[in-house]
Design a protein around this motif. Structure first.
Motif, PDB file in Angstrom:
ATOM      1  N   TYR A  49      96.336  89.324 154.852  1.00 37.49           N
ATOM      2  CA  TYR A  49      94.809  89.213 154.569  1.00 37.49           C
ATOM      3  C   TYR A  49      94.478  87.664 154.719  1.00 37.49           C
ATOM      4  N   GLY A  50      92.992  87.709 155.003  1.00 32.43           N
ATOM      5  CA  GLY A  50      92.517  86.524 154.808  1.00 32.43           C
ATOM      6  C   GLY A  50      91.528  86.377 153.949  1.00 32.43           C
ATOM      7  N   THR A  51      91.103  84.837 153.414  1.00 31.22           N
ATOM      8  CA  THR A  51      90.058  84.765 152.484  1.00 31.22           C
ATOM      9  C   THR A  51      89.032  83.716 153.206  1.00 31.22           C
ATOM     10  N   GLY A  81      91.407  92.195 155.935  1.00 37.79           N
ATOM     11  CA  GLY A  81      92.754  92.296 156.426  1.00 37.79           C
ATOM     12  C   GLY A  81      92.702  91.791 157.824  1.00 37.79           C
ATOM     13  N   LEU A  82      94.022  91.136 158.205  1.00 38.61           N
ATOM     14  CA  LEU A  82      94.257  90.798 159.428  1.00 38.61           C
ATOM     15  C   LEU A  82      95.328  91.254 160.133  1.00 38.61           C
ATOM     16  N   ARG A  83      95.091  91.790 161.596  1.00 36.98           N
ATOM     17  CA  ARG A  83      96.061  92.427 162.367  1.00 36.98           C
ATOM     18  C   ARG A  83      96.719  91.475 163.054  1.00 36.98           C
ATOM     19  N   ARG A 101      91.786  93.574 160.904  1.00 33.60           N
ATOM     20  CA  ARG A 101      92.417  94.992 160.939  1.00 33.60           C
ATOM     21  C   ARG A 101      91.671  96.005 160.869  1.00 33.60           C
ATOM     22  N   ASP A 102      90.551  95.908 160.365  1.00 34.50           N
ATOM     23  CA  ASP A 102      89.552  97.274 160.394  1.00 34.50           C
ATOM     24  C   ASP A 102      88.549  97.419 161.535  1.00 34.50           C
ATOM     25  N   ASN A 114      94.725  82.307 155.503  1.00 37.92           N
ATOM     26  CA  ASN A 114      95.628  83.636 155.413  1.00 37.92           C
ATOM     27  C   ASN A 114      96.644  83.636 154.078  1.00 37.92           C
ATOM     28  N   THR A 115      96.865  84.827 153.960  1.00 35.72           N
ATOM     29  CA  THR A 115      97.830  85.128 152.921  1.00 35.72           C
ATOM     30  C   THR A 115      98.781  86.025 153.710  1.00 35.72           C
TER      31      THR A 115
END
Length: 141
Positions: A49-51, A81-83, A101-102, A114-115
Motif C-alpha cells: 500500500y502507499g501513503t 492499496g497498490l496493485r 488496487r481499487d 510505498n509499504t
C-alpha cells in the motif's frame, strides 16, 4: 411539623440532583467513547500500500502521465492499496507510477511512499492473463 414540611422539598432536590448526575455520567461516557473512536488509527490496507506524502495530496490519473485525464485525488496521509508499478513520465526525478488496487487509476510515486514490495505491472498483469479463458478464434469485440 416544620421538619415534615421540608421533607418533600428535600426529596425533590435529591431526585433532581441524582437525575443530573446520571445525565452527566451518561454524557461523559458518550463523549469519552467518541474521543477514543476518533483517536483510533484507521487500519492500513493490505500490502503493498502507499501513503500520500504530498501536503496538497495527489491527483489520480487515467494513465501514468500528467497529460492523462484526472480521475480523482487522494488527500495527505491517505493510505491506498497498490496493485503494481511502471516506469513512465518522469516527475521531479521519479519515473515510477503506481496502479491503484481499487479503481485502476494511476498516481506518481513521487508523492506516494510505498509499504511492501510493489511488483512491476508486466509481472502482475501477465499472471492475471494466465487465468483468463482463451478467446475463440474469429471472436469480435
Amino acid at each position: 411539623m416544620a421538619t415534615f414540611a421540608a421533607l418533600p422539598s428535600l426529596r425533590g432536590r435529591i431526585i433532581t440532583g441524582a437525575s443530573a448526575l446520571t445525565t452527566a455520567v451518561v454524557l461523559g461516557t458518550t463523549l469519552l467513547g467518541a474521543t477514543a473512536a476518533q483517536a483510533a488509527p484507521t487500519a492500513a490496507p493490505a500490502r503493498p500500500y502507499g501513503t500520500v506524502v504530498a501536503g496538497d495530496g495527489v491527483v489520480q490519473r487515467q494513465f501514468p502521465s500528467t497529460d492523462s485525464s484526472v480521475k480523482g485525488s487522494l488527500r495527505y496521509h491517505q493510505q491506498v492499496g497498490l496493485r503494481c508499478k511502471v516506469r513512465a513520465q518522469n516527475i521531479a526525478g521519479n519515473d515510477v507510477w503506481y496502479l491503484l488496487r481499487d479503481n485502476s487509476n494511476w498516481v506518481s510515486a513521487k508523492y506516494v511512499d510505498n509499504t511492501g514490495n510493489v511488483s512491476y505491472c508486466k509481472d502482475v498483469l501477465r499472471s492475471d492473463l494466465s487465468t483468463l479463458k482463451a478467446v475463440p478464434k474469429g471472436a469480435k469485440g
